[in-house]
Design an enzyme around this catalytic site. Structure first.
Site, short mmCIF file in Angstrom:
data_model
loop_
_atom_site.label_atom_id
_atom_site.label_comp_id
_atom_site.label_asym_id
_atom_site.label_seq_id
_atom_site.Cartn_x
_atom_site.Cartn_y
_atom_site.Cartn_z
NE ARG A 202 53.53 -10.72 -17.39
CZ ARG A 202 52.66 -11.53 -17.99
NH1 ARG A 202 52.12 -12.52 -17.32
NH2 ARG A 202 52.35 -11.35 -19.26
CG HIS B 194 54.03 -5.57 -13.14
ND1 HIS B 194 53.15 -4.53 -13.08
CD2 HIS B 194 55.26 -5.03 -12.89
CE1 HIS B 194 53.81 -3.40 -12.83
NE2 HIS B 194 55.09 -3.69 -12.70
NE ARG C 57 49.58 -9.75 -17.66
CZ ARG C 57 50.24 -9.66 -16.49
NH1 ARG C 57 51.01 -8.63 -16.24
NH2 ARG C 57 50.12 -10.60 -15.58
CG ASN D 40 53.99 1.16 -13.00
OD1 ASN D 40 53.70 0.11 -13.54
ND2 ASN D 40 55.06 1.31 -12.24
CG PHE E 246 63.71 -3.39 -11.06
CD1 PHE E 246 62.65 -2.53 -10.83
CD2 PHE E 246 63.43 -4.68 -11.51
CE1 PHE E 246 61.33 -2.94 -11.05
CE2 PHE E 246 62.11 -5.09 -11.73
CZ PHE E 246 61.07 -4.22 -11.50
NE ARG F 195 60.54 -0.41 -17.53
CZ ARG F 195 59.37 0.13 -17.82
NH1 ARG F 195 59.26 1.43 -17.99
NH2 ARG F 195 58.29 -0.62 -17.96
CE1 TYR G 103 61.11 -3.76 -18.24
CE2 TYR G 103 58.94 -4.73 -18.44
CZ TYR G 103 59.80 -3.84 -17.84
OH TYR G 103 59.35 -3.03 -16.83
NE ARG H 103 56.77 -13.45 -18.65
CZ ARG H 103 55.59 -13.61 -19.25
NH1 ARG H 103 54.71 -14.46 -18.79
NH2 ARG H 103 55.29 -12.91 -20.33
#
Ligand code: HDD
Length: 695
Positions: A71, A74, A111, A147, A160, A357, A361, A368
């Site tokens: 990632r 994070h 997580r 968070n 960001f 966001r 993601y 990923r």
């Protein structure tokens, strides 16, 4: 290979979630039995290896591709499975099926992560912690990706990538790893005063949590709940740890990076393995639009918090983490959180950070996990029926039957399966744009920041002034530490100029700590105001948490009194705390009377930073030997410097004297097991003044 099926799609087809290889025959990936897993195929005993060796080639080929991109933020995370149970139904706020009845429950996967470091970095740097929870609700997955601070660094998703580039390793030199104490981060901060509120949290004790089990979590953004009538209500989400909030000291967290890189991951894993399931209550702040309108900040601004004194947190459910993962890669690395995953009844606000966001993601998971079918990976798959006409793609795991892969179709009229249809009543309906926060409905396309987002200093001031003297001292020390690592003088000065707008004494103390003169205050877009302090923002203003879940280290020497060790262990057990016995040699300690016990750890391998309180149960001879043992002296002097309670037998006094441990309320007789346990979750803050120079 036998497969245990646990996750179902509800349509009869089952997903293979866990596999057990117990007692099976070794094969290639194609199922061809392997006769020798030690030697590659070669020509003669010492000859060249043959290309023909498909067993070797497949094994190395697969190994070469074992990693996926980490990632971008994070990257280092620790995970656990659990359950969520609703404790208060809120049908008046949301139509989400989960929240219709107290007692409703669903599986969750949590997580926790550091932000800046890579996947192999350490657990205890000064950093914000991610707090992401996937709820497998009966109406699809809900990902609450938050968070451990109630605010974020920036207001608009546009910034960001810049924020992240500034805090990660510097681009040319590839360091520092997992640290914000460097030029580029503070350069960015100095130019973007909107970061200051979250920076204050990052410089506070919140950014060095004692462990993941002792952290609060926050959804940060204002979200929306929508009830069955379509009425929408703005809410903010909070996670409250049942064990209380506690942090490390900075020196402790720095030493833990050497003592145990995996301190937090191990703590969570061991707590769950031993049945000490961590729990958090989920709460909401329900925002009254009329109240919101009167505030000197915008509740759509993610750099602002809503004080709990103003809008209390109502508890609506409890999360219990009760199962460790079976496989770190399949679950931790492959889990894909997306804030855009919301069931009907939960919706977004126009917070411009949240809106960005919603894109990022989903997009990052494709890069990923390599395929748009990442939702089929067991940890990501919903635990409720999932049917649509999306087809094919790389790594497609399902075999959809029939020819209906489009809609509308009328194939069912011909007796074929026509596939799913939209549910106009039960399906997700986006909440209507709302103007009930007293703001104007959007009419023009503009690339601007709302004026209501312009005050960057009042809330950092409120945060700082809400802390105790001890906590304020920690913020000052952290700022001095970080800025002292900034080599660019103009950046240090600009940061100081902003600190003046937050609090003059703060700025002066930080300037003094660096032996610098104070520059003029930065020009503020909006002059800061004094908001009422909020005691809830302080950790130390809350009652000292119970000893439950804490860890006592007992250093035992040959000739020690076994009854004292047993009494300490029993008291810890009664308080649901854990104990580790350590000795100079792990294999055996011969107690007074001749009984031998094995230690849980060797002294060298269990530094005192890994415990909440210490006990030394030593004979006179054993203590005397330890006075010449550097690790034993460090064990005690660190424990003392980290303000921990220390109990000891009278025979150990010379050892304590040599280690510099002087008498105070937190230095007790080892026979006073209850007294020690009562201080297990506490620190002697008065001692701090005598050890750490105040800034
Ligand atoms: Fe983010 C991961 C939390 C703003 C883009 N973020 C990520 C994770 C957490 C957060 C906990 C780890 C998820 C996991 O465990 O897999 N992020 C936040 C919070 C934010 C926030 C609380 C503000 C309130 N993030 C944010 C913005 C963007 C991103 C504004 C981009 C526009 N975040 C990402 C990402 C990550 C991510 C690049 C990296 C890995 C991933 O998503 O799955 O897409």
């Amino acid at each position: 290979m036998t497969a245990a099926f646990t996750a179902t799609r509800g349509n009869g087809d089952e997903l293979q979630e866990t596999v057990s290889d117990a007692g099976t025959r070794l094969t290639t990936n194609m199922g061809i039995p392997v006769s020798d897993n030690q030697n590659s195929l070669r020509l003669g005993a010492r000859g060249p290896t043959l290309l023909e060796d498909f067993v070797l080639r497949e094994k190395i080929f697969h190994f070469d591709h074992e990693r996926i991109p980490e990632r971008i933020v994070h990257a280092r995370g620790s995970v656990a499975h659990g359950t969520f149970e609703v404790t208060k139904a809120i049908p008046e706020l949301t139509r989400a099926a989960l929240f219709q009845k107290a007692g409703n429950s669903c599986d969750v996967f949590a997580r926790f992560s550091t932000v800046a470091g890579g996947a192999g970095s350490v657990d205890t740097p000064r950093d914000i912690r991610g707090f992401a929870v996937k709820f497998y609700t009966p109406e699809g997955n809900w990902d609450l990706v938050g968070n451990n601070t109630p605010v974020f660094f920036i207001q608009d998703a546009m910034k960001f990538p810049d924020l992240v580039h500034s805090v990660k390793m510097e681009a040319d030199r590839g360091y520092p790893q997992a640290a914000s104490a460097h030029d580029t981060f503070w350069d960015f901060v100095s130019l973007m005063p909107e970061t200051l509120h979250n920076v204050m949290w990052a410089m506070s004790d919140r950014a060095i949590p004692r462990s993941l089990r002792f952290m609060e979590g926050f959804g940060i953004h204002t979200f929306r709940m929508v009830n069955a009538e379509g009425k929408s209500t703005f809410v903010r989400f909070h996670w409250k740890p049942r064990l209380g909030v506690q942090s490390l000291l900075w020196d402790e967290s720095a030493k833990l990076q050497g003592a145990d890189n995996d301190y937090h991951r191990r703590d969570l894993f061991e707590a769950i393995a031993e049945g000490g399931f961590p729990q958090w209550d989920l709460g909401i702040q329900v925002i009254d639009p009329a109240w919101a309108e009167k505030q000197p900040y915008d509740v759509l601004d993610a750099t602002k918090l809503i004080p709990e004194e103003e809008v209390p947190v109502q508890l609506i459910g409890t999360m219990t983490l009760n199962r460790n993962v079976d496989n770190h890669f399949a679950e931790n690395e492959q889990v894909a959180f997306c804030p855009s995953n919301v069931p009907p009844g939960i919706d977004f606000s126009d917070d411009p950070l949240l809106q960005g966001r919603l894109f990022s993601y989903l997009d990052t998971q494709k890069s990923r996990l390599g395929t748009a079918n990442f939702h089929q990976i067991p940890i990501n798959a919903p635990r409720c029926p999932m049917h649509n006409f999306q087809r094919d793609g790389m790594m497609q795991m399902q075999i959809p039957k029939g020819r209906a892969s489009y809609e509308p179709n009328s194939l069912d009229k011909a007796g074929e399966v026509g596939g799913p249809r939209a549910d106009t009543r039960g399906g997700f309906i986006t909440a209507r744009p709302v103007t009930d926060l007293g703001r104007e409905a959007p009419t023009e396309k503009l690339r601007i920041r709302a004026e209501t987002f312009a005050d960057h200093y009042s809330q950092p001031r409120m945060f700082f002034r809400s802390l105790t003297d001890v906590e304020q001292g920690h913020v000052v020390s952290a700022l001095v530490f970080e800025l002292s690592k900034v080599a660019l003088m103009h950046v240090r000065e600009t940061v100081l100029s902003h600190l003046r707008n937050i609090d003059e004494t703060l700025a002066q103390r930080v300037a003094d700590g660096m032996a610098m003169a104070l520059p003029a205050a930065a020009e503020a877009a909006v002059a800061p105001v004094d908001l009422p302090v909020s005691d809830k923002l302080s950790i130390l203003k809350q009652p000292v948490p119970a000893p439950k879940g804490r860890k006592l280290g007992i250093l035992v020497t040959d000739g020690a009194d076994g009854a004292v060790v047993d009494a300490l262990k029993a008291a810890a057990k009664a308080a649901e705390a854990s104990v580790m016995v350590l000795a100079p040699k792990v294999g055996a300690v011969k107690l007074a009377g001749g009984t031998e016990i094995a230690a849980d750890a060797q002294l060298d391998g269990a530094p005192s930073v890994t415990f909440d309180a210490l006990a030394v149960v030593a004979s006179a001879e054993g203590a005397d030997q330890l006075t010449r043992h550097k690790k034993a002296l460090d064990w005690l002097s660190d424990g003392f410097a980290h303000l921990k309670a220390i109990a000891h037998t009278a025979e150990a006094q010379p050892l304590l004297d040599k280690a510099g441990v002087s008498k105070d309320d937190f230095v007790l007789d080892a026979g006073n097991a209850q007294g020690l346990i009562a201080k297990l979750a506490d620190r002697n803050w008065d001692r701090e003044k005598t050890i750490w120079p105040a800034l």
